[in-house]
Design an enzyme around this catalytic site. Structure first.
Site, PDB file in Angstrom:
ATOM      1  N   LYS A  85       0.843  -1.200   0.000  1.00 56.26           N
ATOM      2  CA  LYS A  85       0.000   0.000   0.000  1.00 56.26           C
ATOM      3  C   LYS A  85       0.879   1.251   0.000  1.00 56.26           C
ATOM      4  O   LYS A  85       1.521   1.570   1.000  1.00 56.26           O
ATOM      5  CB  LYS A  85      -0.908   0.059   1.233  1.00 56.26           C
ATOM      6  N   GLU A 132      10.337   1.190  10.276  1.00 58.18           N
ATOM      7  CA  GLU A 132      11.319   2.270  10.085  1.00 58.18           C
ATOM      8  C   GLU A 132      10.536   3.553  10.341  1.00 58.18           C
ATOM      9  O   GLU A 132       9.665   3.913   9.561  1.00 58.18           O
ATOM     10  CB  GLU A 132      11.912   2.212   8.685  1.00 58.18           C
ATOM     11  N   CYS A 161      13.053  11.242   7.555  1.00 56.77           N
ATOM     12  CA  CYS A 161      13.065  10.688   8.908  1.00 56.77           C
ATOM     13  C   CYS A 161      14.417  10.952   9.578  1.00 56.77           C
ATOM     14  O   CYS A 161      14.508  10.991  10.793  1.00 56.77           O
ATOM     15  CB  CYS A 161      12.746   9.217   8.870  1.00 56.77           C
TER      16      CYS A 161
HETATM   17  P1  NAI Z   1       1.423   7.764   8.723  1.00 50.31           P
HETATM   18  O1  NAI Z   1       2.306   6.964   9.604  1.00 50.31           O
HETATM   19  O2  NAI Z   1      -0.009   7.932   9.144  1.00 50.31           O
HETATM   20  O3  NAI Z   1       1.392   7.137   7.247  1.00 50.31           O
HETATM   21  C1  NAI Z   1       2.370   6.286   6.703  1.00 50.31           C
HETATM   22  C2  NAI Z   1       1.678   5.129   5.980  1.00 50.31           C
HETATM   23  O4  NAI Z   1       0.922   4.384   6.927  1.00 50.31           O
HETATM   24  C3  NAI Z   1       0.691   5.575   4.908  1.00 50.31           C
HETATM   25  O5  NAI Z   1       0.718   4.658   3.840  1.00 50.31           O
HETATM   26  C4  NAI Z   1      -0.636   5.484   5.637  1.00 50.31           C
HETATM   27  O6  NAI Z   1      -1.748   5.306   4.775  1.00 50.31           O
HETATM   28  C5  NAI Z   1      -0.427   4.256   6.502  1.00 50.31           C
HETATM   29  N1  NAI Z   1      -1.290   4.163   7.678  1.00 50.31           N
HETATM   30  C6  NAI Z   1      -1.791   5.183   8.422  1.00 50.31           C
HETATM   31  N2  NAI Z   1      -2.546   4.697   9.428  1.00 50.31           N
HETATM   32  C7  NAI Z   1      -2.538   3.346   9.322  1.00 50.31           C
HETATM   33  C8  NAI Z   1      -3.146   2.282  10.056  1.00 50.31           C
HETATM   34  N3  NAI Z   1      -3.929   2.520  11.105  1.00 50.31           N
HETATM   35  N4  NAI Z   1      -2.909   1.005   9.672  1.00 50.31           N
HETATM   36  C9  NAI Z   1      -2.124   0.754   8.611  1.00 50.31           C
HETATM   37  N5  NAI Z   1      -1.540   1.704   7.870  1.00 50.31           N
HETATM   38  C10 NAI Z   1      -1.736   2.995   8.215  1.00 50.31           C
HETATM   39  O7  NAI Z   1       2.092   9.173   8.508  1.00 50.31           O
HETATM   40  P2  NAI Z   1       1.403  10.501   7.907  1.00 50.31           P
HETATM   41  O8  NAI Z   1       0.073  10.701   8.552  1.00 50.31           O
HETATM   42  O9  NAI Z   1       1.458  10.461   6.449  1.00 50.31           O
HETATM   43  O10 NAI Z   1       2.408  11.609   8.409  1.00 50.31           O
HETATM   44  C11 NAI Z   1       2.342  12.062   9.760  1.00 50.31           C
HETATM   45  C12 NAI Z   1       3.717  12.241  10.310  1.00 50.31           C
HETATM   46  O11 NAI Z   1       4.397  11.000  10.314  1.00 50.31           O
HETATM   47  C13 NAI Z   1       4.637  13.169   9.550  1.00 50.31           C
HETATM   48  O12 NAI Z   1       4.410  14.502   9.840  1.00 50.31           O
HETATM   49  C14 NAI Z   1       5.969  12.685  10.013  1.00 50.31           C
HETATM   50  O13 NAI Z   1       6.259  13.239  11.266  1.00 50.31           O
HETATM   51  C15 NAI Z   1       5.789  11.190  10.174  1.00 50.31           C
HETATM   52  N6  NAI Z   1       6.272  10.445   8.992  1.00 50.31           N
HETATM   53  C16 NAI Z   1       7.471   9.767   9.090  1.00 50.31           C
HETATM   54  C17 NAI Z   1       7.978   9.129   7.983  1.00 50.31           C
HETATM   55  C18 NAI Z   1       9.268   8.407   8.011  1.00 50.31           C
HETATM   56  O14 NAI Z   1       9.907   8.268   7.001  1.00 50.31           O
HETATM   57  N7  NAI Z   1       9.700   7.877   9.123  1.00 50.31           N
HETATM   58  C19 NAI Z   1       7.296   9.170   6.688  1.00 50.31           C
HETATM   59  C20 NAI Z   1       6.031   9.848   6.714  1.00 50.31           C
HETATM   60  C21 NAI Z   1       5.566  10.470   7.831  1.00 50.31           C
END
Ligand code: NAI
Ligand code: MG
Length: 490
Positions: free
Chosen positions: A187, A262, A296
């Site tokens: 996804k 990660e 990140c």
């Molecule tokens: P997120 O963690 O919600 O999203 C990342 C992925 O997880 C997306 O594909 C999303 O659809 C999926 N996801 C979200 N909720 C889920 C659930 N309950 N079960 C399964 N999959 C789920 O991050 P988001 O909302 O895009 O960004 C929020 C914050 O997260 C950012 O401001 C940043 O601080 C952090 N982030 C960190 C990243 C990294 O590389 N470590 C990458 C993106 C965001």
């Protein structure tokens, strides 16, 4: 190819928008779709199919069939590698198209997305080479017995990725999974669904059998959650927010599927007075502003030794004010928009908090431009360890200068965070540098450099920055089960 006009104009977008299940492009079972935007303008590019729980189930069945009954499971390991090399060649050939598509959908600059596509090619080739080198051991076990180990695919793997490096995250996850013979239900992030769909088309063209790679766009709380819950998925790899990972860890416990994470960071970047000042200023600038701070590993806690701080901050401020924002398709632009309105507002909210809590705003701090989701590169000085801008992952172009004098409590301050993803130190003193590398709690340490990544080196987090490692040989450990076979020898 002229870069003045984007290759894919939103009004004319004719690329793939469906779900990929068993090498068929299909609409979602419940007809669900969502809009995807161009963050540089806020305009809609296209509607994209959103996978329901029914679609997740169909994709898992296709992946299971490919693993257990299709040609993939019986294929020689070297043949798997050849398919991966072929995909890498196709990606290389379509570099410009993929880079422009990625830029259109994510707002990353074209220079960066071209680099990302190069990273995808390198990752696929690196893991293609591993496909026929996944070896077990022969073990001198008990007298009269002989043991060996087999390293077999974990099975059907669910992979959930974010929007900050859509193509590269896809490659980091596909590479080791495919090399080890698993099948994939992926996804992509709801903000950036498009480049993965093009990768799906290229994977079919490369000859991957039906069901080996399945792609389901959709939201986290629906599509993502259905992947996490599905009992037919053996392993889950996730990149994203720490809080999301905690939800996933709890839900994945119901089926005890393997999980690797990660996650985020609040990485300390430490500049000692004896550092090469020019290199350290340039390094600190790159550490935070690269990819609009949407990394990140962003060097967001910038510890600067007091004796050089005024000059250091002045030089960094000057560079910060000169950073060129604009259309991410323009090759002279250094920073595009943030990925979404939500992210832009989150960042601006932290800037406000920084000012309220008494940090000194030296540069930036505002929304940029008339449209789109741009944020000025922002530099705060005189930040203290407890301020929100020093503790929370902002995931934007906002850096906090934290003064220090003497080294007594420096390591403690640097380690005083739940995160542990990356860290860097700038000094000419090799003792200081190595001591820091030993003592810092982080999965990656850079000495006199920052954001130097290579597919050959393991990457992942200490503490709440995750578990498991991606890239390098270590990533393969997440994608095989070890089986011990013991034979009686008379
Ligand atoms: P997120 O963690 O919600 O999203 C990342 C992925 O997880 C997306 O594909 C999303 O659809 C999926 N996801 C979200 N909720 C889920 C659930 N309950 N079960 C399964 N999959 C789920 O991050 P988001 O909302 O895009 O960004 C929020 C914050 O997260 C950012 O401001 C940043 O601080 C952090 N982030 C960190 C990243 C990294 O590389 N470590 C990458 C993106 C965001
Ligand atoms: Mg989220």
């Amino acid at each position: 190819m002229s870069l003045a006009t984007p290759l894919v104009r939103p009004a004319l977008f004719a690329g793939q928008t469906k779900l990929l299940i068993g090498n068929q492009w299909v609409e979602s079972a419940d007809g669900g779709t969502f809009e995807t935007l161009n963050p540089a303008t806020g305009e809609t590019i296209s509607d994209v199919c959103a996978a329901s729980a029914t679609d997740v189930d169909l994709a898992v069945k296709a992946a299971r069939h490919a693993l257990e009954r299709g040609p993939w499971g019986k294929m020689e390991a070297g043949e798997r590698g050849r398919l991966m090399f072929k995909l890498a060649d196709l990606v290389e050939r379509h570099t410009e198209e993929l880079a422009q598509l990625e830029t259109l959908n994510s707002g990353k600059t074209i220079n960066d997305t071209r680099g990302d596509v190069g990273g995808v090619v390198a990752t696929l080739r690196y893991y293609a080479g591993w496909a026929d080198k996944i070896e077990g051991k022969t073990i001198p076990s008990r007298k009269g017995f002989f043991s060996y180990t087999l390293r077999q695919p974990v099975g059907v793997v669910g992979q959930i990725i974010p929007w900050n490096f859509p193509l590269l995250m896809l490659a980091w996850k596909w590479g080791p999974a495919l090399a080890c013979g698993n099948t994939i239900v992926m996804k992509p992030a709801e903000q950036t669904p498009l480049s993965a769909l093009r990768m799906g088309e290229l994977a079919i063209e490369a000859g991957f059998p039906a069901g080996v790679i399945n792609l389901l766009n959709g939201y986290g709380e629906t599509t993502g959650a259905a992947i996490v819950d599905h009992p037919g998925i053996d392993k889950l790899a996730f990149t994203g927010h720490v809080d999301t990972a905690k939800i996933i860890a709890r839900n994945a416990a119901n089926t005890l599927k393997r999980v690797t994470f990660e996650l985020g960071g609040k990485s300390p970047n430490i500049v000692f007075a004896d550092a090469d000042l020019e290199a350290a200023v340039n390094g600190a600038y790159h550490a935070i502003y690269f990819n609009g701070g949407q990394c990140c590993t962003a060097g967001s806690r910038l510890f600067v030794e007091e004796s050089i701080r005024p000059e250091f901050v002045a030089r960094l401020a000057q560079k910060t004010k000169q950073r060129r924002l604009g259309s991410p398709l323009d090759t002279t632009v250094e920073q595009g928009p943030q990925v979404s309105l939500e992210q832009m507002n989150k960042i601006l909210g932290y800037v406000k908090l920084g000012e309220e809590q008494g940090a000194t705003l030296v540069a930036g701090g505002a929304k940029w431009g008339e449209r789109g989701f741009f944020v000025e590169p922002t530099l705060f000085d005189n930040v203290t360890d407890q301020m929100a801008i020093a503790t929370d992952e902002i995931f934007g172009p906002v850096v906090s200068v934290l003064p220090f004098s003497g080294t007594d409590d420096l390591i403690e301050r640097a380690n005083n965070t739940n995160y542990g993803l990356a860290a860097a130190v700038w000094t000419k003193d090799i003792d200081k540098a190595h001591r820091f590398a030993q003592q810092i709690q982080a999965g990656t340490v850079w000495i006199n450099c920052y954001h130097i990544f290579d597919v050959t080196t393991p990457f992942g987090g200490f503490k709440e920055s995750g578990y498991g490692r991606e890239k390098g040989e270590e990533a393969l450990l997440n994608y095989t089960e070890t089986k011990t076979v013991t034979i009686k020898v008379e």
